[in-house]
Design a protein around this motif. Structure first.
Motif, PDB file in Angstrom:
ATOM      1  N   HIS A  16       0.860  -1.180   0.000  1.00 58.67           N
ATOM      2  CA  HIS A  16       0.000   0.000   0.000  1.00 58.67           C
ATOM      3  C   HIS A  16       0.897   1.232   0.000  1.00 58.67           C
ATOM      4  CE1 HIS A  16       0.745   1.342   4.155  1.00 58.67           C
ATOM      5  NE2 HIS A  16       0.732   0.064   4.501  1.00 58.67           N
ATOM      6  N   ALA A  17       0.288   2.400  -0.258  1.00 53.27           N
ATOM      7  CA  ALA A  17       1.063   3.641  -0.331  1.00 53.27           C
ATOM      8  C   ALA A  17       0.490   4.711   0.584  1.00 53.27           C
ATOM      9  CB  ALA A  17       1.118   4.144  -1.770  1.00 53.27           C
ATOM     10  N   ARG A  18      -0.133   4.304   1.677  1.00 50.10           N
ATOM     11  CA  ARG A  18      -0.631   5.279   2.640  1.00 50.10           C
ATOM     12  C   ARG A  18       0.547   5.949   3.353  1.00 50.10           C
ATOM     13  NH1 ARG A  18      -3.372   0.630   3.909  1.00 50.10           N
ATOM     14  NH2 ARG A  18      -2.284   0.460   5.924  1.00 50.10           N
ATOM     15  N   GLN A  19       0.392   7.216   3.685  1.00 48.68           N
ATOM     16  CA  GLN A  19       1.408   7.859   4.520  1.00 48.68           C
ATOM     17  C   GLN A  19       1.259   7.335   5.939  1.00 48.68           C
ATOM     18  OE1 GLN A  19       0.353  12.104   4.219  1.00 48.68           O
ATOM     19  NE2 GLN A  19      -0.165  12.076   6.382  1.00 48.68           N
ATOM     20  N   VAL A  20       2.381   7.167   6.632  1.00 47.99           N
ATOM     21  CA  VAL A  20       2.366   6.598   7.971  1.00 47.99           C
ATOM     22  C   VAL A  20       3.258   7.434   8.877  1.00 47.99           C
ATOM     23  CG1 VAL A  20       2.028   4.278   6.996  1.00 47.99           C
ATOM     24  CG2 VAL A  20       4.339   5.033   7.623  1.00 47.99           C
ATOM     25  N   ARG A 170       8.879   3.976   4.567  1.00 44.02           N
ATOM     26  CA  ARG A 170       7.574   4.441   4.117  1.00 44.02           C
ATOM     27  C   ARG A 170       7.461   5.951   4.329  1.00 44.02           C
ATOM     28  NH1 ARG A 170       3.651   0.351   3.351  1.00 44.02           N
ATOM     29  NH2 ARG A 170       4.286  -1.709   4.131  1.00 44.02           N
ATOM     30  N   PRO A 171       6.708   6.635   3.445  1.00 46.34           N
ATOM     31  CA  PRO A 171       6.567   8.084   3.575  1.00 46.34           C
ATOM     32  C   PRO A 171       5.588   8.478   4.663  1.00 46.34           C
ATOM     33  CG  PRO A 171       5.251   7.297   1.740  1.00 46.34           C
ATOM     34  CD  PRO A 171       6.022   6.105   2.253  1.00 46.34           C
ATOM     35  N   SER A 172       5.892   9.586   5.316  1.00 42.46           N
ATOM     36  CA  SER A 172       4.947  10.236   6.208  1.00 42.46           C
ATOM     37  C   SER A 172       4.391  11.455   5.471  1.00 42.46           C
ATOM     38  CB  SER A 172       5.628  10.604   7.522  1.00 42.46           C
ATOM     39  OG  SER A 172       4.689  11.091   8.460  1.00 42.46           O
ATOM     40  N   LEU A 173       3.986  12.480   6.192  1.00 43.46           N
ATOM     41  CA  LEU A 173       3.385  13.635   5.520  1.00 43.46           C
ATOM     42  C   LEU A 173       4.397  14.333   4.621  1.00 43.46           C
ATOM     43  CD1 LEU A 173       2.876  16.541   8.095  1.00 43.46           C
ATOM     44  CD2 LEU A 173       4.653  14.818   8.246  1.00 43.46           C
ATOM     45  N   GLU A 197      -3.976  11.884   4.829  1.00 42.24           N
ATOM     46  CA  GLU A 197      -3.088  12.204   3.714  1.00 42.24           C
ATOM     47  C   GLU A 197      -2.905  13.721   3.612  1.00 42.24           C
ATOM     48  OE1 GLU A 197      -1.555   9.922   1.284  1.00 42.24           O
ATOM     49  OE2 GLU A 197      -1.959   8.659   3.008  1.00 42.24           O
ATOM     50  N   SER A 198      -1.653  14.177   3.631  1.00 43.26           N
ATOM     51  CA  SER A 198      -1.361  15.595   3.509  1.00 43.26           C
ATOM     52  C   SER A 198      -1.570  16.041   2.056  1.00 43.26           C
ATOM     53  CB  SER A 198       0.053  15.889   3.997  1.00 43.26           C
ATOM     54  OG  SER A 198       0.990  15.067   3.331  1.00 43.26           O
ATOM     55  N   PRO A 199      -1.631  17.345   1.786  1.00 38.27           N
ATOM     56  CA  PRO A 199      -2.074  17.810   0.462  1.00 38.27           C
ATOM     57  C   PRO A 199      -1.268  17.283  -0.723  1.00 38.27           C
ATOM     58  CG  PRO A 199      -2.196  19.600   2.036  1.00 38.27           C
ATOM     59  CD  PRO A 199      -1.536  18.458   2.748  1.00 38.27           C
ATOM     60  N   LEU A 200       0.047  17.342  -0.673  1.00 40.55           N
ATOM     61  CA  LEU A 200       0.820  16.853  -1.809  1.00 40.55           C
ATOM     62  C   LEU A 200       0.677  15.341  -1.942  1.00 40.55           C
ATOM     63  CD1 LEU A 200       2.713  17.292  -4.163  1.00 40.55           C
ATOM     64  CD2 LEU A 200       4.645  17.253  -2.570  1.00 40.55           C
ATOM     65  N   ASN A 201       0.626  14.623  -0.838  1.00 40.39           N
ATOM     66  CA  ASN A 201       0.403  13.179  -0.919  1.00 40.39           C
ATOM     67  C   ASN A 201      -0.953  12.865  -1.540  1.00 40.39           C
ATOM     68  OD1 ASN A 201       2.858  12.387   0.107  1.00 40.39           O
ATOM     69  ND2 ASN A 201       2.134  12.134   2.207  1.00 40.39           N
ATOM     70  N   THR A 202      -1.961  13.683  -1.261  1.00 42.33           N
ATOM     71  CA  THR A 202      -3.268  13.498  -1.890  1.00 42.33           C
ATOM     72  C   THR A 202      -3.173  13.714  -3.389  1.00 42.33           C
ATOM     73  OG1 THR A 202      -4.426  14.182   0.122  1.00 42.33           O
ATOM     74  CG2 THR A 202      -5.655  14.320  -1.944  1.00 42.33           C
ATOM     75  N   ASP A 203      -2.419  14.736  -3.816  1.00 47.60           N
ATOM     76  CA  ASP A 203      -2.209  14.953  -5.247  1.00 47.60           C
ATOM     77  C   ASP A 203      -1.493  13.759  -5.880  1.00 47.60           C
ATOM     78  OD1 ASP A 203      -3.424  17.407  -5.103  1.00 47.60           O
ATOM     79  OD2 ASP A 203      -1.553  18.570  -5.101  1.00 47.60           O
ATOM     80  N   GLY A 227       8.203  15.038   3.952  1.00 46.17           N
ATOM     81  CA  GLY A 227       8.827  15.813   5.016  1.00 46.17           C
ATOM     82  C   GLY A 227       9.469  14.919   6.054  1.00 46.17           C
ATOM     83  N   GLN A 228       8.839  13.776   6.309  1.00 46.16           N
ATOM     84  CA  GLN A 228       9.339  12.781   7.253  1.00 46.16           C
ATOM     85  C   GLN A 228       9.128  11.391   6.647  1.00 46.16           C
ATOM     86  OE1 GLN A 228       7.022  13.487  10.802  1.00 46.16           O
ATOM     87  NE2 GLN A 228       7.991  15.449  11.234  1.00 46.16           N
ATOM     88  N   PHE A 229       9.911  10.438   7.083  1.00 47.97           N
ATOM     89  CA  PHE A 229       9.695   9.050   6.676  1.00 47.97           C
ATOM     90  C   PHE A 229       9.899   8.122   7.860  1.00 47.97           C
ATOM     91  CE2 PHE A 229      14.113  10.119   5.468  1.00 47.97           C
ATOM     92  CZ  PHE A 229      14.823   9.157   6.169  1.00 47.97           C
ATOM     93  N   ALA A 230       9.224   6.985   7.796  1.00 43.13           N
ATOM     94  CA  ALA A 230       9.325   5.958   8.838  1.00 43.13           C
ATOM     95  C   ALA A 230      10.152   4.797   8.309  1.00 43.13           C
ATOM     96  CB  ALA A 230       7.938   5.481   9.249  1.00 43.13           C
TER      97      ALA A 230
END
Length: 236
Positions: A16-20, A170-173, A197-203, A227-230
Protein backbone atom coordinates in the motif's frame (compact mmCIF):
# COMPACT_ATOMS: atom_id res chain seq x y z
CA UNK A 1 23.40 8.44 -12.66
CA UNK A 2 21.46 6.09 -10.41
CA UNK A 3 17.83 6.94 -9.70
CA UNK A 4 16.26 6.76 -6.26
CA UNK A 5 14.28 3.74 -7.47
CA UNK A 6 17.45 1.91 -8.51
CA UNK A 7 19.02 2.66 -5.12
CA UNK A 8 16.01 1.94 -2.93
CA UNK A 9 13.52 -0.33 -4.74
CA UNK A 10 14.26 -3.38 -2.59
CA UNK A 11 13.10 -1.61 0.59
CA UNK A 12 10.14 0.35 -0.85
CA UNK A 13 6.99 -1.68 -0.09
CA UNK A 14 4.41 -2.58 -2.72
CA UNK A 15 1.46 -3.50 -0.47
CA UNK A 16 0.00 0.00 0.00
CA UNK A 17 1.06 3.64 -0.33
CA UNK A 18 -0.63 5.28 2.64
CA UNK A 19 1.41 7.86 4.52
CA UNK A 20 2.37 6.60 7.97
CA UNK A 21 4.17 7.65 11.12
CA UNK A 22 6.52 5.69 13.36
CA UNK A 23 3.40 4.28 15.07
CA UNK A 24 2.92 2.09 12.01
CA UNK A 25 5.98 0.03 12.90
CA UNK A 26 5.10 -0.02 16.61
CA UNK A 27 1.81 -1.67 15.70
CA UNK A 28 3.49 -4.01 13.21
CA UNK A 29 6.15 -5.21 15.64
CA UNK A 30 3.86 -5.57 18.63
CA UNK A 31 1.21 -7.55 16.73
CA UNK A 32 3.71 -9.91 15.11
CA UNK A 33 4.25 -13.42 16.48
CA UNK A 34 6.51 -13.39 19.56
CA UNK A 35 6.64 -9.59 20.04
CA UNK A 36 9.52 -8.18 22.11
CA UNK A 37 9.00 -7.97 25.87
CA UNK A 38 11.19 -4.87 26.22
CA UNK A 39 11.79 -1.73 24.20
CA UNK A 40 14.20 1.17 24.45
CA UNK A 41 12.87 4.56 23.33
CA UNK A 42 15.95 6.40 22.10
CA UNK A 43 15.41 10.12 22.54
CA UNK A 44 12.29 9.41 24.57
CA UNK A 45 11.38 13.04 25.29
CA UNK A 46 8.15 13.17 27.30
CA UNK A 47 7.95 9.37 27.34
CA UNK A 48 4.62 9.20 25.53
CA UNK A 49 5.58 6.15 23.47
CA UNK A 50 5.20 3.91 26.52
CA UNK A 51 1.42 4.07 26.06
CA UNK A 52 1.76 3.05 22.39
CA UNK A 53 3.56 -0.15 23.34
CA UNK A 54 1.41 -0.91 26.38
CA UNK A 55 -1.70 -0.66 24.25
CA UNK A 56 -0.53 -3.96 22.79
CA UNK A 57 1.11 -5.44 25.89
CA UNK A 58 0.46 -3.81 29.29
CA UNK A 59 3.42 -5.75 30.71
CA UNK A 60 6.00 -4.60 28.18
CA UNK A 61 9.22 -3.37 29.78
CA UNK A 62 9.56 0.17 28.40
CA UNK A 63 12.51 2.35 29.26
CA UNK A 64 13.85 5.54 27.75
CA UNK A 65 17.13 7.30 27.16
CA UNK A 66 17.70 10.97 26.39
CA UNK A 67 20.27 13.69 26.79
CA UNK A 68 20.14 15.43 30.15
CA UNK A 69 19.19 18.87 28.79
CA UNK A 70 16.50 17.72 26.36
CA UNK A 71 13.65 20.29 26.44
CA UNK A 72 11.11 17.57 25.66
CA UNK A 73 12.39 15.23 28.39
CA UNK A 74 11.97 18.09 30.83
CA UNK A 75 8.25 18.13 30.04
CA UNK A 76 7.56 14.56 31.19
CA UNK A 77 4.25 14.20 32.98
CA UNK A 78 3.93 12.88 36.52
CA UNK A 79 2.60 9.55 35.16
CA UNK A 80 5.47 9.19 32.71
CA UNK A 81 8.00 9.83 35.49
CA UNK A 82 7.29 6.35 36.87
CA UNK A 83 8.93 4.80 33.80
CA UNK A 84 12.72 4.40 33.91
CA UNK A 85 14.68 6.95 31.91
CA UNK A 86 18.46 7.24 31.85
CA UNK A 87 20.59 10.05 30.53
CA UNK A 88 23.45 9.62 28.08
CA UNK A 89 26.00 11.77 26.28
CA UNK A 90 24.34 11.57 22.86
CA UNK A 91 26.65 8.81 21.62
CA UNK A 92 27.42 6.02 24.09
CA UNK A 93 24.34 4.02 25.09
CA UNK A 94 24.59 2.71 28.68
CA UNK A 95 23.57 -0.86 27.82
CA UNK A 96 25.37 -4.16 27.33
CA UNK A 97 26.28 -5.31 23.86
CA UNK A 98 23.68 -7.49 22.11
CA UNK A 99 21.19 -6.96 24.96
CA UNK A 100 18.14 -5.27 23.38
CA UNK A 101 15.51 -6.75 21.05
CA UNK A 102 13.95 -3.45 19.95
CA UNK A 103 14.94 0.21 19.78
CA UNK A 104 12.36 2.85 18.89
CA UNK A 105 13.16 6.42 17.88
CA UNK A 106 10.48 8.93 16.88
CA UNK A 107 11.71 12.06 15.09
CA UNK A 108 15.04 12.11 16.90
CA UNK A 109 17.83 11.60 14.39
CA UNK A 110 17.50 15.06 12.86
CA UNK A 111 18.59 16.30 16.33
CA UNK A 112 21.52 13.88 16.82
CA UNK A 113 24.95 15.53 16.75
CA UNK A 114 26.85 12.37 15.79
CA UNK A 115 24.50 10.10 13.79
CA UNK A 116 27.21 7.74 12.50
CA UNK A 117 28.53 7.06 15.98
CA UNK A 118 25.06 6.63 17.44
CA UNK A 119 24.01 4.18 14.72
CA UNK A 120 27.14 2.17 15.49
CA UNK A 121 26.02 2.10 19.14
CA UNK A 122 22.57 0.94 18.08
CA UNK A 123 24.23 -1.91 16.20
CA UNK A 124 26.29 -2.75 19.28
CA UNK A 125 23.43 -2.94 21.79
CA UNK A 126 20.87 -4.67 19.55
CA UNK A 127 20.63 -8.44 19.67
CA UNK A 128 21.24 -10.31 16.42
CA UNK A 129 18.04 -9.91 14.35
CA UNK A 130 16.99 -7.09 16.67
CA UNK A 131 14.99 -4.20 15.25
CA UNK A 132 15.46 -0.44 15.13
CA UNK A 133 12.20 1.29 14.14
CA UNK A 134 11.13 4.91 14.03
CA UNK A 135 11.05 7.99 11.85
CA UNK A 136 13.09 11.05 10.97
CA UNK A 137 12.96 14.12 8.73
CA UNK A 138 13.81 14.80 5.09
CA UNK A 139 12.20 18.19 4.30
CA UNK A 140 11.42 19.81 7.63
CA UNK A 141 12.37 23.37 8.65
CA UNK A 142 14.45 24.00 11.73
CA UNK A 143 12.77 23.01 15.00
CA UNK A 144 13.92 22.30 18.58
CA UNK A 145 17.70 22.37 17.93
CA UNK A 146 17.42 20.22 14.78
CA UNK A 147 20.70 19.73 12.93
CA UNK A 148 20.02 17.63 9.84
CA UNK A 149 17.55 16.40 7.26
CA UNK A 150 18.09 12.97 5.64
CA UNK A 151 17.25 11.72 2.19
CA UNK A 152 15.98 8.14 2.23
CA UNK A 153 19.14 7.06 0.42
CA UNK A 154 21.39 8.98 2.80
CA UNK A 155 19.74 7.33 5.79
CA UNK A 156 20.21 3.94 4.17
CA UNK A 157 23.92 4.60 3.62
CA UNK A 158 24.38 5.64 7.25
CA UNK A 159 22.60 2.49 8.46
CA UNK A 160 24.66 0.26 6.18
CA UNK A 161 27.90 1.89 7.30
CA UNK A 162 26.94 0.95 10.87
CA UNK A 163 26.36 -2.69 9.89
CA UNK A 164 22.57 -2.37 9.91
CA UNK A 165 20.10 -3.35 7.19
CA UNK A 166 17.28 -1.03 6.10
CA UNK A 167 14.42 -3.47 5.49
CA UNK A 168 11.63 -1.03 4.73
CA UNK A 169 10.94 2.69 4.43
CA UNK A 170 7.57 4.44 4.12
CA UNK A 171 6.57 8.08 3.57
CA UNK A 172 4.95 10.24 6.21
CA UNK A 173 3.39 13.63 5.52
CA UNK A 174 4.79 15.65 2.62
CA UNK A 175 7.52 18.24 2.88
CA UNK A 176 5.41 21.07 1.48
CA UNK A 177 2.95 20.67 4.36
CA UNK A 178 5.76 20.92 6.91
CA UNK A 179 7.27 23.96 5.21
CA UNK A 180 3.92 25.75 5.02
CA UNK A 181 3.16 24.83 8.64
CA UNK A 182 6.33 26.60 9.78
CA UNK A 183 5.77 29.52 7.39
CA UNK A 184 2.30 30.14 8.81
CA UNK A 185 3.47 29.94 12.44
CA UNK A 186 2.55 26.32 13.17
CA UNK A 187 -1.26 26.76 13.29
CA UNK A 188 -3.09 23.78 14.85
CA UNK A 189 -5.01 22.87 11.70
CA UNK A 190 -1.82 21.45 10.19
CA UNK A 191 -1.65 18.81 12.93
CA UNK A 192 -4.32 16.71 11.22
CA UNK A 193 -1.94 15.90 8.38
CA UNK A 194 -0.07 13.38 10.52
CA UNK A 195 -3.23 11.25 10.69
CA UNK A 196 -4.58 11.79 7.17
CA UNK A 197 -3.09 12.20 3.71
CA UNK A 198 -1.36 15.60 3.51
CA UNK A 199 -2.07 17.81 0.46
CA UNK A 200 0.82 16.85 -1.81
CA UNK A 201 0.40 13.18 -0.92
CA UNK A 202 -3.27 13.50 -1.89
CA UNK A 203 -2.21 14.95 -5.25
CA UNK A 204 0.19 12.03 -5.70
CA UNK A 205 -2.65 9.60 -4.96
CA UNK A 206 -4.74 11.26 -7.68
CA UNK A 207 -1.81 11.03 -10.11
CA UNK A 208 -1.37 7.36 -9.25
CA UNK A 209 -5.05 6.53 -9.79
CA UNK A 210 -5.11 8.37 -13.12
CA UNK A 211 -1.95 6.67 -14.35
CA UNK A 212 -2.60 3.27 -12.73
CA UNK A 213 0.66 3.25 -10.77
CA UNK A 214 1.34 0.37 -8.38
CA UNK A 215 1.88 1.09 -4.67
CA UNK A 216 5.69 0.84 -4.79
CA UNK A 217 5.89 3.62 -7.38
CA UNK A 218 3.44 5.75 -5.40
CA UNK A 219 5.59 5.25 -2.30
CA UNK A 220 8.64 6.21 -4.35
CA UNK A 221 7.07 9.50 -5.39
CA UNK A 222 5.88 10.26 -1.86
CA UNK A 223 9.32 9.44 -0.45
CA UNK A 224 10.91 11.81 -2.96
CA UNK A 225 8.94 14.73 -1.54
CA UNK A 226 8.20 13.61 2.02
CA UNK A 227 8.83 15.81 5.02
CA UNK A 228 9.34 12.78 7.25
CA UNK A 229 9.70 9.05 6.68
CA UNK A 230 9.32 5.96 8.84
CA UNK A 231 11.74 3.04 8.79
CA UNK A 232 12.34 -0.54 9.88
CA UNK A 233 16.01 -1.43 10.30
CA UNK A 234 17.40 -4.78 11.43
CA UNK A 235 20.70 -5.93 12.83
CA UNK A 236 21.79 -9.00 10.79
Amino acid sequence: MATLWELMHDCIPDDHARQVTSRYYVDEVMTAPDPPAQVLDLGCGRGTSAALFRRHNPEVHWFGVDIRDSPEAGQRTRTARTDPVVHYDGIRLPFRSASLPLIYSHQVFEHVSHPRELLAEIHRVLRPRGLFIGSTSQFEPYHSFSLWNYTPYGFRVLAQDAGLHLEEIRPSLDGVALIMRTFHGRPPEYSRYWDEESPLNTDIDHWAAKNKRRPALVNLRKLTFCGQFAFRVRKP
